[in-house]
Design a protein around this motif. Sequence first.
Motif, PDB file in Angstrom:
ATOM      1  N   GLU A   1       0.746  -1.087   0.021  1.00 12.84           N
ATOM      2  CA  GLU A   1      -0.073  -0.129  -0.026  1.00 12.84           C
ATOM      3  C   GLU A   1       0.971   1.354  -0.023  1.00 12.84           C
ATOM      4  O   GLU A   1       0.764   2.212  -0.550  1.00 12.84           O
TER       5      GLU A   1
ATOM      6  N   LEU B   1      -7.868   8.184  -8.278  1.00  9.63           N
ATOM      7  CA  LEU B   1      -6.979   7.025  -8.515  1.00  9.63           C
ATOM      8  C   LEU B   1      -7.352   5.896  -7.625  1.00  9.63           C
ATOM      9  O   LEU B   1      -7.234   4.565  -8.416  1.00  9.63           O
ATOM     10  N   ALA B   2      -7.732   6.263  -6.509  1.00 14.15           N
ATOM     11  CA  ALA B   2      -8.277   4.794  -5.647  1.00 14.15           C
ATOM     12  C   ALA B   2      -9.481   4.254  -6.153  1.00 14.15           C
ATOM     13  O   ALA B   2      -9.646   3.016  -6.110  1.00 14.15           O
TER      14      ALA B   2
ATOM     15  N   SER C   1     -11.299   0.633  -1.474  1.00 14.96           N
ATOM     16  CA  SER C   1     -10.993   0.879  -2.889  1.00 14.96           C
ATOM     17  C   SER C   1     -10.055  -0.284  -3.496  1.00 14.96           C
ATOM     18  O   SER C   1      -9.719  -0.496  -4.535  1.00 14.96           O
ATOM     19  N   ARG C   2     -10.189  -1.257  -2.692  1.00 16.83           N
ATOM     20  CA  ARG C   2      -8.999  -2.511  -3.073  1.00 16.83           C
ATOM     21  C   ARG C   2      -9.800  -4.019  -2.284  1.00 16.83           C
ATOM     22  O   ARG C   2      -9.207  -4.921  -2.722  1.00 16.83           O
TER      23      ARG C   2
ATOM     24  N   GLU D   1     -10.269   4.084  -9.251  1.00 20.17           N
ATOM     25  CA  GLU D   1      -9.989   3.367 -10.390  1.00 20.17           C
ATOM     26  C   GLU D   1      -9.115   2.027 -10.273  1.00 20.17           C
ATOM     27  O   GLU D   1      -8.879   1.600 -11.424  1.00 20.17           O
ATOM     28  N   ARG D   2      -9.027   1.814  -9.055  1.00 19.26           N
ATOM     29  CA  ARG D   2      -7.953   0.749  -8.728  1.00 19.26           C
ATOM     30  C   ARG D   2      -8.615  -0.789  -9.078  1.00 19.26           C
ATOM     31  O   ARG D   2      -9.728  -0.598  -9.077  1.00 19.26           O
TER      32      ARG D   2
ATOM     33  N   TRP E   1       2.034   1.897  -3.345  1.00 14.81           N
ATOM     34  CA  TRP E   1       1.059   2.700  -4.092  1.00 14.81           C
ATOM     35  C   TRP E   1       0.983   4.069  -3.720  1.00 14.81           C
ATOM     36  O   TRP E   1       0.713   4.885  -4.806  1.00 14.81           O
ATOM     37  N   TYR E   2       0.825   4.418  -2.625  1.00 13.17           N
ATOM     38  CA  TYR E   2       0.679   5.841  -1.972  1.00 13.17           C
ATOM     39  C   TYR E   2       1.784   6.494  -2.632  1.00 13.17           C
ATOM     40  O   TYR E   2       1.811   7.723  -3.194  1.00 13.17           O
TER      41      TYR E   2
ATOM     42  N   ASN F   1       1.589   7.292  -6.350  1.00 21.53           N
ATOM     43  CA  ASN F   1       0.347   8.095  -6.778  1.00 21.53           C
ATOM     44  C   ASN F   1       0.412   9.295  -5.986  1.00 21.53           C
ATOM     45  O   ASN F   1      -0.448  10.262  -6.571  1.00 21.53           O
TER      46      ASN F   1
ATOM     47  N   THR G   1      -7.682  -5.859  -5.590  1.00 22.08           N
ATOM     48  CA  THR G   1      -6.568  -6.502  -5.015  1.00 22.08           C
ATOM     49  C   THR G   1      -6.516  -7.714  -3.954  1.00 22.08           C
ATOM     50  O   THR G   1      -5.842  -8.367  -3.851  1.00 22.08           O
TER      51      THR G   1
END
Length: 388
Positions: A18, A40-41, A300-301, A43-44, A21-22, A25, A47
């Motif tokens: 994570e 962005l979150a 978001s994941r 559209e992930r 990812w941060y 982005n 996971t």
Amino acid sequence: MHLLPEVRACAIIFTHEENKWYRSNTSLEPMKDMRALHQLAIERPLTDLGIYLTSYCNLACKMCSRWKERERGVSYDRVLSLLEEARSLGATGFHPFGAEIFTREDTLDILSYAENIGFRKINVTSNGNLLLDKQRIERLATLRTLCLSISLDGPREIHDGLRGRGVYDKAVEALRELKKRGVITSIASIIMRQTLDRLTEIVDLAAYLGIRAISMQPYQREIAGLNNDHSLFEFSPEEEITVKEKIKNLMRYATSKKIRMYTANIMDLVPPYLTRGINLTPWSKGNTRWAPSRGCFVPSRLLLVDTSGESYPCFRMLRMRSMGNVHEQSLDKIWHNDVQRELTLLALNRECPGCLASCSDIASYDASMKGGRVVKLLRRAVKRFVCA
């Protein structure tokens, strides 16, 4: 920072990945506002998949009500197809949940199937009392992507007083056998009135067994159930300073023993959570805000399927509003529908109930405590967003 294998494997929401990812982005220049990160979150890809396999349990713990539900989970065939669908959507983390997942006879087959089709992280929490069967232990040892956390809330008299006579010894023996066979193991503990003064003994146990990383989270009313007497497990507002000092001492002790606390960066929020029922962020300067302070990225994941097949973004939002039933829709349709987006935005905008569970957005807490470039960008983004 190099993370220990136990930390990499046992984190329910994988902090290391994570934070990558941060970083990737939030390095956009300039970071205009929090909306950019939130977009962005949204559209992930998926996971992590969580499936609540069963609410049956072999114990009747005092601080839990899940075992009272006694509901069987999604059928074996549908679980396998859900795993396949999740992999096709990009998921690499599998989190089988339950009151006690090993009360299901097909649990080992499910775990093996998940690994065989490419899940790289399988995180399981168990009370450990059904793991002493030699054949079961040997099969668990063949799973190279498995991390198995055993629930232990204190020394024998404390743990058994909460969970049942003889439970502690079986849990510790399960840890020994798992460690002996090379299974990545951890200990999961609950911070509450009965345990707070004895949790250093869990740290000692971890050090003795060679377990390098553990997790502790505060007592959760949602898990305990609405009808439970929460005053038996929580603290009064007048005790907040005392609780704060005891948790600080606990963290210092863990550091002295070289035990990594996965949930270390939520510990500052535990005293107000257990004494006043609120989440205070480190940045709030006395103002009450839901934590994490910049929104929770878990929805978001993650997609969580309950025993009836309804899907949700996390345990705290369970029953809030289903994103769809897996007996009626594919995971692809559920993950890309308007309800999933709506609930994700609620969490990102701090309009979800908030929590301090170990499956919360630990990466957000970690980032907020470390300082540095990412946090500075996010702080400026939040300020602009609030003032806009």
